[in-house]
Motif scaffolding. Structure first.
Motif, PDB file in Angstrom:
ATOM      1  N   SER A  94      -2.388   4.398 -11.112  1.00 46.92           N
ATOM      2  CA  SER A  94      -3.592   4.132 -10.327  1.00 46.92           C
ATOM      3  C   SER A  94      -4.348   2.845 -10.692  1.00 46.92           C
ATOM      4  CB  SER A  94      -4.556   5.312 -10.410  1.00 46.92           C
ATOM      5  OG  SER A  94      -4.854   5.575 -11.762  1.00 46.92           O
ATOM      6  N   PRO A  95      -4.256   2.288 -11.916  1.00 48.08           N
ATOM      7  CA  PRO A  95      -5.021   1.073 -12.232  1.00 48.08           C
ATOM      8  C   PRO A  95      -4.776  -0.079 -11.254  1.00 48.08           C
ATOM      9  CG  PRO A  95      -4.169   1.989 -14.246  1.00 48.08           C
ATOM     10  CD  PRO A  95      -3.603   2.807 -13.128  1.00 48.08           C
ATOM     11  N   THR A  96      -3.545  -0.216 -10.747  1.00 47.87           N
ATOM     12  CA  THR A  96      -3.288  -1.336  -9.831  1.00 47.87           C
ATOM     13  C   THR A  96      -3.642  -0.973  -8.401  1.00 47.87           C
ATOM     14  OG1 THR A  96      -1.014  -0.602  -9.624  1.00 47.87           O
ATOM     15  CG2 THR A  96      -1.462  -2.355 -11.223  1.00 47.87           C
ATOM     16  N   TYR A  97      -3.944   0.258  -8.147  1.00 46.32           N
ATOM     17  CA  TYR A  97      -4.138   0.690  -6.771  1.00 46.32           C
ATOM     18  C   TYR A  97      -5.394   0.086  -6.156  1.00 46.32           C
ATOM     19  CZ  TYR A  97      -3.128   3.637  -2.811  1.00 46.32           C
ATOM     20  OH  TYR A  97      -2.777   4.065  -1.564  1.00 46.32           O
ATOM     21  N   TRP A  98      -6.454  -0.144  -6.971  1.00 44.80           N
ATOM     22  CA  TRP A  98      -7.674  -0.724  -6.441  1.00 44.80           C
ATOM     23  C   TRP A  98      -7.423  -2.151  -5.958  1.00 44.80           C
ATOM     24  CZ3 TRP A  98      -9.606  -5.191  -8.465  1.00 44.80           C
ATOM     25  CH2 TRP A  98      -9.153  -5.554  -9.745  1.00 44.80           C
ATOM     26  N   ALA A  99      -6.538  -2.871  -6.667  1.00 41.95           N
ATOM     27  CA  ALA A  99      -6.209  -4.237  -6.254  1.00 41.95           C
ATOM     28  C   ALA A  99      -5.495  -4.232  -4.907  1.00 41.95           C
ATOM     29  CB  ALA A  99      -5.331  -4.902  -7.312  1.00 41.95           C
ATOM     30  N   ASN A 112      -5.822  -1.959  -2.619  1.00 44.35           N
ATOM     31  CA  ASN A 112      -6.831  -1.594  -1.620  1.00 44.35           C
ATOM     32  C   ASN A 112      -7.632  -2.810  -1.178  1.00 44.35           C
ATOM     33  OD1 ASN A 112      -6.270   1.089  -1.288  1.00 44.35           O
ATOM     34  ND2 ASN A 112      -7.715   1.782  -2.854  1.00 44.35           N
ATOM     35  N   ILE A 113      -8.019  -3.633  -2.151  1.00 45.54           N
ATOM     36  CA  ILE A 113      -8.781  -4.850  -1.832  1.00 45.54           C
ATOM     37  C   ILE A 113      -7.928  -5.793  -0.987  1.00 45.54           C
ATOM     38  CG2 ILE A 113      -9.800  -6.954  -2.831  1.00 45.54           C
ATOM     39  CD1 ILE A 113     -10.737  -5.178  -5.178  1.00 45.54           C
ATOM     40  N   ASP A 150       0.832  -1.205   0.000  1.00 39.59           N
ATOM     41  CA  ASP A 150       0.000   0.000   0.000  1.00 39.59           C
ATOM     42  C   ASP A 150       0.874   1.265   0.000  1.00 39.59           C
ATOM     43  OD1 ASP A 150      -1.986   1.816   2.270  1.00 39.59           O
ATOM     44  OD2 ASP A 150      -2.581   1.318   0.219  1.00 39.59           O
TER      45      ASP A 150
END
Lengths: 149, 70
Positions: free
Chosen positions: A37-42, A44-45, A28
Motif C-alpha cells: 500500500s505505500p506506493t498506492y497513494w502515488a 492515486n495521485i 492503478d
C-alpha cells in the motif's frame, strides 16, 4: 494560446493525454498485485493528474474548435479525420473478430471488467488521434514556419 | 500516368502573399497550402476555383498535368 494552437497540436495534446491516462489506469490496476500500500497513494495521485489532464485536453480542443479566429479545420482535415476513423474502425473490427473467434473455439469466457472497458474506450479515442497525426504528418514541421524560402 | 502539378507557389510569390495569408483568403490551413504547393494534395473543385479567383486566373492555368506542360 487559443489563437496560436493548430488543429494538429490540439490532437497531439489529446493523444498524449490519452496515453498518460491509459498508463495511469493500467498502473492503478496492476500495482495492488505487485507491491504494498505505500506506493498506492502515488498511483492515486498519478491517476487524478492523468484524469484532469485528459479533461483539460478535451476541453481545450472543444473550446478552440468552436472559438478559433483563424482557419483550424478545412477539407484536408476532414479527409484525414475520415481516414483516421476508417483505420480505427478496421482495427476495432479486427480485434472484435479475433476476440470472438478466440472465445468461440476455446472454453474461455471473455468478460470485460470496468477497468478494461475504460482502457478500451480511451484507447479507441487515442488510436484515432494517433492515426490522424500519422495521416497529417506530411504537413510536417516545415509547415509550422511560414514560407521556408 | 500524368501527374497533376500546380503553379500556386509561383503565383503566390509573385503576389507577395505568405502561405498563411493565402490560406486565410481561401478558408484553408497553412499546412494545406504547403501540401498543395508540394503536390502532396489534390484540392476540391471549390478550393481550386477559389485559388484561381484570388490570383485572377483560371483553374487550368493554376493546375495542369505534367505531360500537357511539356
Amino acid at each position: 494560446m487559443l489563437k496560436k494552437a493548430s488543429y494538429k497540436q490540439l490532437i497531439l495534446l489529446q493523444f498524449l493525454s490519452g496515453i498518460v491516462l491509459i498508463c495511469a489506469k493500467l498502473l492503478d490496476y496492476i500495482v495492488p498485485y505487485i507491491s504494498g500500500s505505500p506506493t498506492y497513494w502515488a498511483v492515486n495521485i498519478f491517476m487524478f493528474v492523468a484524469f484532469f489532464f485528459y479533461i483539460f485536453a478535451t476541453t481545450l480542443f472543444i473550446v478552440n474548435v468552436r472559438s478559433a479566429t483563424k482557419v483550424l479545420r478545412d477539407e484536408l482535415t476532414t479527409e484525414n479525420e475520415a481516414k483516421a476513423v476508417e483505420f480505427t474502425f478496421l482495427v476495432i473490427m479486427l480485434v472484435a473478430v479475433v476476440g470472438m473467434g478466440y472465445t468461440m473455439f476455446s472454453n474461455i469466457d471473455l468478460s470485460l471488467n470496468n477497468d478494461l472497458l475504460f482502457c478500451i474506450f480511451i484507447g479507441i479515442c487515442t488510436l484515432k488521434n494517433g492515426a490522424y497525426l500519422v495521416y497529417d504528418r506530411n504537413g510536417g514541421s516545415h509547415a509550422d514556419f511560414d514560407d521556408e524560402d | 500516368m500524368p501527374t497533376l502539378t500546380t503553379r500556386i507557389k509561383e503565383y503566390r510569390q509573385r503576389a507577395g502573399i505568405k502561405q498563411e495569408e493565402l490560406g486565410e483568403m481561401v478558408g484553408v490551413r497553412r499546412e494545406t497550402i504547403f501540401r498543395l504547393e508540394k503536390g502532396l494534395y489534390n484540392p476540391s473543385l471549390k478550393l481550386a476555383m477559389d485559388l484561381a479567383k484570388v490570383f485572377e486566373t483560371t483553374v487550368e492555368e493554376l493546375f495542369f498535368f505534367e505531360d500537357e506542360e511539356k
